[in-house]
Design an enzyme around this catalytic site. Structure first.
Site, PDB file in Angstrom:
ATOM      1  N   ARG A  76      13.458  16.088  25.214  1.00  0.00           N
ATOM      2  CA  ARG A  76      13.764  17.335  24.527  1.00  0.00           C
ATOM      3  C   ARG A  76      14.437  16.989  23.196  1.00  0.00           C
ATOM      4  O   ARG A  76      14.946  15.891  23.010  1.00  0.00           O
ATOM      5  CB  ARG A  76      14.701  18.212  25.358  1.00  0.00           C
ATOM      6  CG  ARG A  76      14.172  18.582  26.735  1.00  0.00           C
ATOM      7  CD  ARG A  76      15.249  19.281  27.545  1.00  0.00           C
ATOM      8  NE  ARG A  76      14.839  19.504  28.931  1.00  0.00           N
ATOM      9  CZ  ARG A  76      15.671  19.829  29.905  1.00  0.00           C
ATOM     10  NH1 ARG A  76      16.963  19.963  29.643  1.00  0.00           N
ATOM     11  NH2 ARG A  76      15.227  20.010  31.140  1.00  0.00           N
ATOM     12  N   HIS A  77      14.469  17.962  22.307  1.00  0.00           N
ATOM     13  CA  HIS A  77      15.106  17.728  21.022  1.00  0.00           C
ATOM     14  C   HIS A  77      16.615  17.594  21.200  1.00  0.00           C
ATOM     15  O   HIS A  77      17.223  18.276  22.024  1.00  0.00           O
ATOM     16  CB  HIS A  77      14.796  18.873  20.048  1.00  0.00           C
ATOM     17  CG  HIS A  77      13.361  18.904  19.607  1.00  0.00           C
ATOM     18  ND1 HIS A  77      12.802  17.892  18.848  1.00  0.00           N
ATOM     19  CD2 HIS A  77      12.375  19.806  19.810  1.00  0.00           C
ATOM     20  CE1 HIS A  77      11.536  18.182  18.611  1.00  0.00           C
ATOM     21  NE2 HIS A  77      11.247  19.330  19.188  1.00  0.00           N
ATOM     22  N   GLN A  78      17.191  16.712  20.387  1.00  0.00           N
ATOM     23  CA  GLN A  78      18.628  16.511  20.420  1.00  0.00           C
ATOM     24  C   GLN A  78      19.340  17.809  20.044  1.00  0.00           C
ATOM     25  O   GLN A  78      18.880  18.567  19.197  1.00  0.00           O
ATOM     26  CB  GLN A  78      19.016  15.406  19.432  1.00  0.00           C
ATOM     27  CG  GLN A  78      20.476  15.001  19.463  1.00  0.00           C
ATOM     28  CD  GLN A  78      20.863  14.339  20.763  1.00  0.00           C
ATOM     29  OE1 GLN A  78      21.256  15.033  21.703  1.00  0.00           O
ATOM     30  NE2 GLN A  78      20.752  13.038  20.843  1.00  0.00           N
TER      31      GLN A  78
END
Length: 628
Positions: free
Chosen positions: A261-263
């Site tokens: 997932r995106h940070q």
């Protein structure tokens, strides 16, 4: 309609059952244990553990607070209260679900005195059962200890087994490739497949390089040397396809693992790598594509029209077809998200392609001779482009650090919310968010940014906003430089790889200075949401090194054909748009038996991604390539 819906639900349920059976057969070690006591409780979600707080201080009410280690300078949040059981001498017990993705810090406070009694840091395991025991070790000291009541599951086993399966498939493909290299087999396959006609039809989208020399009589001279004039640079399509397939996988959920997932804010995960790489390879392709068309005799005005039309189509596809706000109901102007991935690509492509057109000249066949007199032939003739890019970056820096944002400190790059000790709750993204809110309006940008997970932000923020497009252009321009290296030093493999390596080192060194080799404490941290300049230089460094490796393996040594990434790289816009449109349709998604299982999520996401690879291969064999 009801009958059709019933059939769809029956089909999805059947597919889910078959998929679960396949997972249990292929990945026997990944299924949940059959012992009921080892199944995750119904009250736990994925990436959670169960914590019991034992308050053995019989005369004090306690409040437990928590904060994630991934939350930089965050305020502690109340987790649960552990009150005293005054009617008996039995210690009171409070229960709560806690996050198991990252290590967390727990702080136990006395309600009566309002002071901290103890603090402990611990990384809980998924679906584990733990006890936090708070007791008085002596008259003046209170201790906090974690006890494991039930061991957690190993949530990373599914990745390990999936890796083994795909490595087995890759090994079979490698053996097949070895067999193809045997001359009698190769000659037979070449006669059956007729690859010349396939290559002649290919003109990949987004300015992807069409073959730099055609077998037709339309081209009088090739850009590449005679030995490779009939070959397309497979490394570029392989790179593009690799970025695209990872993008599809993470967009489908990535097995619900946090690193897919995106940070939340600063830093990088796997999901943060792919979009900049796609922009980078788009820039590399622009140089080769425009040079090829200029050598065919196309006028710059004609090419400018094609560039403008492609950019407009990308923007419209992103706004009308691929728009996340469809989940809010029928698309209307009231909730239309204007920025987006394809919109960002369209704007970036327009700026970089026009900039290249202004100074591009057809590269002669003997341009390699120039390299004997100048080692900077890919830079010096284009100094106006570099001046423009430096001016553009100066605009980004000035706006980011000098523009006043109401209620926020000047030059703020933080996430807001509970970050920075809760001082700037509504300042998420600083100037970047302010410009989007001012020019686009709050309802026309992304409503659920990744920062709201850990930092608990409440302000809408768009990671593909207006200000970040400037650094997206810089990323594509660095890719443009990679394309010029391939163009000006064609056939000189050592020179090409040396320059890729040098650019990788230079951009990496810039990143090290800007970030001070830290995640949160640099001058300009690496941040995908903001598309900070350190994010661009870091991902450019990775891109140059990765392209070097792929170029060496695919186009120099030819020990790897680029499969399977090569095929989706040839139809990138079709695959990206298709995976967005059909994301919720069978066979890319079905009803799972256990929605809180990494195994089932990973299996579903890998199957869906693999299907798009297969589709791209079929399209390649059928010679179907979507161009815009």
């Amino acid at each position: 309609m009801a009958g059709a819906g019933g059939r769809d639900r029956w089909g999805c349920s059947l597919w889910g059952a078959l998929a679960a059976l396949a997972v249990s057969l292929l990945l026997p070690g990944l299924a949940q244990p059959h012992d009921v006591s080892r199944r995750p409780p119904n009250y736990l979600k994925i990436d959670q553990a169960w914590l019991q707080i034992h308050n053995e201080l019989l005369n004090e009410n306690l409040t437990v607070y928590w904060v994630s280690d991934y939350c930089y300078q965050c305020t502690y949040q109340e987790l649960v209260a552990a009150s005293v059981n005054r009617t008996s001498e039995v210690p009171s017990i409070a229960t709560v679900a806690v996050d198991s993705q990252h290590a967390i810090a727990l702080m136990v406070n006395s309600v009566a005195e309002g002071k901290e009694l103890c603090r402990i840091q611990y990384h809980f395991g998924e679906f584990g059962n733990y006890s936090l025991i708070v007791r008085r070790s002596n008259i003046q000291k209170i201790s906090c200890n974690i006890v494991i009541n039930q061991n957690p599951v190993n949530s990373y086993l599914p990745i390990f087994f999936a890796f083994l399966i795909y490595m087995g498939v890759f090994s079979i493909m490698t053996v097949g490739q070895f067999c193809v290299n045997i001359e009698p087999i190769r000659n037979w396959l070449y006669k059956k497949m007729n690859p010349r006609e396939t290559d002649r039809l290919i003109n990949s989208e987004l300015g992807s390089p069409s073959r730099t020399d055609s077998i037709s009589s339309e081209l009088q001279a090739g850009v590449w040397s005679a030995a490779s004039s009939l070959q397309r640079l497979r490394s570029l399509d392989t790179f593009r396809g690799m970025a695209l397939i990872i993008m599809v996988f993470v967009n489908y959920g990535g097995g619900k693992y946090w690193f897919f997932r995106h940070q939340s804010w600063n830093g990088l995960t796997v999901a943060d790598l792919v979009f900049p790489w796609f922009v980078f390879i788009m820039g590399a392709s622009i140089t080769l594509s425009l040079n090829s068309m200029l050598r065919r005799g196309c006028s710059k005005w004609h090419l400018l029209g094609k560039v403008a039309w492609r950019s407009l189509l990308l923007f419209l596809i992103g706004v009308v077809v691929v728009n996340p706000n469809y989940c809010l109901g029928p698309l209307s102007w009231d909730n239309l998200r204007i920025p987006g991935v394809l919109q960002r690509l369209g704007c970036t492509y327009l700026v970089v392609a026009v900039l290249e057109l202004l100074f591009a000249k057809p590269v002669p066949e003997d341009s390699s001779l120039v390299g004997l007199y100048s080692a900077l032939q890919d830079i010096l003739p284009y100094w106006p482009q570099w001046l423009f890019m430096m001016a553009l970056e100066a605009v980004w820096l000035c706006l980011t650090f000098l523009l006043n944002v109401p209620g926020c400190p000047k030059g703020y790059l933080g996430p807001g919310g509970i970050g920075d000790f809760g001082k700037y709750r509504n300042c998420t993204g600083g100037v970047a968010a302010y410009i989007d809110h001012l020019l686009l309006g709050e309802k026309h940008i992304y409503q659920h940014p990744s920062s709201n997970v850990i930092y608990q932000t409440t302000v809408a923020f768009d990671p593909e906003g207006i200000l970040g497009t400037i650094n997206s252009v810089v990323m594509a321009f660095l890719g443009l430089q990679a394309g010029k290296i391939l163009l000006f030093y064609r056939g000189q493999h050592k020179q090409i790889m040396l320059r890729f390596c040098m650019w990788g080192v230079v951009t990496g060194a810039i990143s090290a200075v800007l970030t001070r080799c830290t995640k949160d404490q640099g001058f300009i941290p690496v941040n995908k949401n903001l598309w900070s300049i350190s994010y661009v230089t870091t991902l450019s460094s990775f891109a140059f090194i990765l392209l070097l490796l792929i170029y060496y393996l695919v186009d120099v040594k030819r020990v790897w054909s680029g499969a399977p990434f090569f095929y989706p790289g040839m139809n990138s816009i079709l695959i990206y748009t298709g995976h967005e449109i059909f994301e919720s349709y069978f066979p890319f998604k079905w009803k799972m038996q256990d929605t809180q299982s990494h195994t089932e999520h990973l299996a579903q996401n890998l199957i869906a991604t693999s299907l798009w690879v297969i589709i791209s291969y079929v399209l390649y064999r059928k010679r179907i390539f979507w161009k815009i």
